[in-house]
Scaffold this motif. Sequence first.
Motif, mmCIF file in Angstrom:
data_model
loop_
_atom_site.group_PDB
_atom_site.id
_atom_site.type_symbol
_atom_site.label_atom_id
_atom_site.label_comp_id
_atom_site.label_asym_id
_atom_site.label_seq_id
_atom_site.Cartn_x
_atom_site.Cartn_y
_atom_site.Cartn_z
ATOM 1 N N GLY A 176 16.419 -2.435 21.643
ATOM 2 C CA GLY A 176 16.880 -1.214 22.283
ATOM 3 C C GLY A 176 15.856 -0.111 22.153
ATOM 4 N N ASN A 177 15.751 0.702 23.159
ATOM 5 C CA ASN A 177 14.810 1.823 23.177
ATOM 6 C C ASN A 177 13.377 1.379 22.901
ATOM 7 O OD1 ASN A 177 16.931 3.585 23.665
ATOM 8 N ND2 ASN A 177 17.231 4.023 21.501
ATOM 9 N N GLY A 178 13.011 0.200 23.396
ATOM 10 C CA GLY A 178 11.655 -0.300 23.196
ATOM 11 C C GLY A 178 11.365 -0.820 21.800
ATOM 12 N N GLU A 179 12.372 -0.949 20.964
ATOM 13 C CA GLU A 179 12.189 -1.420 19.587
ATOM 14 C C GLU A 179 13.151 -2.555 19.280
ATOM 15 O OE1 GLU A 179 11.706 1.563 16.411
ATOM 16 O OE2 GLU A 179 12.228 3.014 17.965
#
Length: 88
Positions: A19-22
């Motif tokens: 999520g959120n690039g992580e």
Amino acid sequence: MLSMHTPDPNPDLRYMIHGNGEDFYLDNRVVSSTPKEDGFLVRGYIQDITHQVLLERELAEACRKAKHSEQLKSAFIANISHEFRTPP
């Protein structure tokens, strides 16, 4: 609340979500399960273990590097020992 149809759910689940690039790592623990008419009521918690997982990975990599260094050192010492014992 989560309703399940088994009296013995897996009490320890680790999973990764993105999520959120992580990537985040979560630990799911079941604390109790109570029989109900339509299954079981399961109580537990979810904990963010991202930091712990990253540290475990770093430790595993450090151990791998240490073992490799030990192998290189042993090969070097064996080589040098052989050179000392072998006449020119």
